[in-house]
Write a protein that holds these residues in place. Structure first.
Motif, short mmCIF file in Angstrom:
data_model
loop_
_atom_site.label_atom_id
_atom_site.label_comp_id
_atom_site.label_asym_id
_atom_site.label_seq_id
_atom_site.Cartn_x
_atom_site.Cartn_y
_atom_site.Cartn_z
N GLY A 1 4.93 13.36 -8.00
CA GLY A 1 4.44 12.11 -7.44
C GLY A 1 4.99 10.90 -8.17
O GLY A 1 5.38 9.90 -7.55
N ILE A 2 5.03 10.98 -9.49
CA ILE A 2 5.57 9.87 -10.28
C ILE A 2 7.06 9.71 -10.02
O ILE A 2 7.55 8.59 -9.83
N ALA A 3 7.79 10.82 -9.98
CA ALA A 3 9.23 10.75 -9.70
C ALA A 3 9.49 10.16 -8.31
O ALA A 3 10.39 9.32 -8.14
N ALA A 4 8.71 10.58 -7.33
CA ALA A 4 8.88 10.05 -5.97
C ALA A 4 8.59 8.56 -5.93
O ALA A 4 9.32 7.79 -5.29
N ALA A 5 7.53 8.15 -6.61
CA ALA A 5 7.17 6.73 -6.62
C ALA A 5 8.24 5.89 -7.33
O ALA A 5 8.53 4.77 -6.91
N ILE A 6 8.82 6.42 -8.38
CA ILE A 6 9.92 5.71 -9.05
C ILE A 6 11.11 5.59 -8.10
O ILE A 6 11.72 4.52 -7.98
N GLY A 7 11.43 6.68 -7.41
CA GLY A 7 12.52 6.64 -6.44
C GLY A 7 12.26 5.63 -5.33
O GLY A 7 13.16 4.87 -4.94
N ALA B 1 9.97 -5.64 2.22
CA ALA B 1 10.56 -4.72 1.25
C ALA B 1 9.93 -4.94 -0.13
O ALA B 1 9.67 -3.97 -0.86
N ALA B 2 9.67 -6.20 -0.48
CA ALA B 2 9.03 -6.49 -1.77
C ALA B 2 7.61 -5.94 -1.80
O ALA B 2 7.17 -5.40 -2.82
N ALA B 3 6.90 -6.07 -0.68
CA ALA B 3 5.53 -5.53 -0.62
C ALA B 3 5.54 -4.02 -0.79
O ALA B 3 4.69 -3.45 -1.49
N LEU B 4 6.52 -3.35 -0.17
CA LEU B 4 6.62 -1.90 -0.32
C LEU B 4 7.06 -1.49 -1.72
O LEU B 4 6.63 -0.45 -2.23
N ALA B 5 7.88 -2.32 -2.35
CA ALA B 5 8.25 -2.05 -3.75
C ALA B 5 7.01 -2.14 -4.64
O ALA B 5 6.80 -1.29 -5.52
N LEU B 6 6.18 -3.16 -4.40
CA LEU B 6 4.95 -3.30 -5.18
C LEU B 6 3.98 -2.15 -4.90
O LEU B 6 3.31 -1.66 -5.82
N ALA B 7 3.91 -1.71 -3.66
CA ALA B 7 3.05 -0.55 -3.32
C ALA B 7 3.56 0.71 -4.02
O ALA B 7 2.77 1.55 -4.47
N SER B 8 4.87 0.83 -4.15
CA SER B 8 5.46 1.97 -4.85
C SER B 8 5.11 1.93 -6.34
O SER B 8 4.81 2.96 -6.95
N VAL B 9 5.13 0.73 -6.91
CA VAL B 9 4.71 0.57 -8.31
C VAL B 9 3.24 0.94 -8.44
O VAL B 9 2.83 1.60 -9.42
N ALA B 10 2.44 0.56 -7.45
CA ALA B 10 1.01 0.91 -7.48
C ALA B 10 0.84 2.43 -7.47
O ALA B 10 -0.05 2.96 -8.15
N LEU B 11 1.70 3.13 -6.73
CA LEU B 11 1.64 4.60 -6.74
C LEU B 11 1.90 5.16 -8.14
O LEU B 11 1.23 6.09 -8.57
N ILE B 12 2.87 4.58 -8.83
CA ILE B 12 3.17 5.03 -10.19
C ILE B 12 1.94 4.82 -11.08
O ILE B 12 1.51 5.73 -11.80
N VAL B 13 1.40 3.61 -11.02
CA VAL B 13 0.27 3.27 -11.89
C VAL B 13 -0.96 4.13 -11.56
O VAL B 13 -1.60 4.68 -12.47
N LEU B 14 -1.25 4.28 -10.29
CA LEU B 14 -2.42 5.07 -9.90
C LEU B 14 -2.25 6.54 -10.27
O LEU B 14 -3.19 7.19 -10.73
N ARG B 15 -1.04 7.07 -10.06
CA ARG B 15 -0.83 8.49 -10.41
C ARG B 15 -0.91 8.70 -11.91
O ARG B 15 -1.50 9.67 -12.37
N ALA B 16 -0.35 7.78 -12.66
CA ALA B 16 -0.42 7.88 -14.13
C ALA B 16 -1.86 7.77 -14.61
O ALA B 16 -2.27 8.44 -15.56
N ALA B 17 -2.65 6.94 -13.94
CA ALA B 17 -4.04 6.73 -14.34
C ALA B 17 -4.92 7.94 -14.04
O ALA B 17 -5.99 8.08 -14.63
N THR B 18 -4.49 8.79 -13.12
CA THR B 18 -5.31 9.96 -12.76
C THR B 18 -4.87 11.22 -13.47
O THR B 18 -5.35 12.30 -13.14
N LEU B 19 -3.98 11.10 -14.44
CA LEU B 19 -3.56 12.32 -15.19
C LEU B 19 -4.68 12.87 -16.02
O LEU B 19 -5.53 12.24 -16.53
#
Length: 116
Positions: free
Chosen positions: A68-74, A98-116
């Motif tokens: 999930g983190i790798a996908a969100a980084i991609g 595109a910027a909004a989707l980039a920010l949503a992708s960053v949110a995926l990284i942060v949320l996935r990291a926070a749920t480890l």
């Protein structure tokens, strides 16, 4: 926190698959936009594949965090590139989604990291 991750993942997945579907149909709007951005038509399968892979990785990432983190980084890199392409040709209006989707992708990284 996991519920937020799941909601963002599902919303991103719907948007990504819708975008990939539109690209695969090669509608006039999409074809003209890609031409304006300077994206060659031969790159379309790669862009479609990247969006589908990002969707699959984000969904699998709900169960397996590293994927999930790798996908969100991609996805973040994909949409940062989209922002750059839009801004390069002076298309600020097109850069915003595109910027909004980039920010949503960053949110995926942060949320996935926070749920480890």
């Amino acid at each position: 926190m996991f519920v937020s991750l799941a909601v963002v993942t599902v919303l991103m997945s719907v948007l990504l698959l819708t975008s990939a579907g539109a690209k695969s149909l090669r509608t006039r709007h999409i074809t003209e936009q890609m031409s304006t951005l300077g994206v060659p038509q031969r790159m379309m399968p790669f862009l479609i594949g990247a969006q589908i892979a990002g969707t699959a990785g984000a969904i699998v990432g709900l169960w397996w965090a590293p994927v999930g983190i790798a996908a969100a980084i991609g996805l973040t890199l994909y949409f940062a590139g989209a922002v750059a392409f839009h801004l390069r040709v002076g298309d600020r209006k097109g850069a915003s989604p595109a910027a909004a989707l980039a920010l949503a992708s960053v949110a995926l990284i942060v949320l996935r990291a926070a749920t480890l």
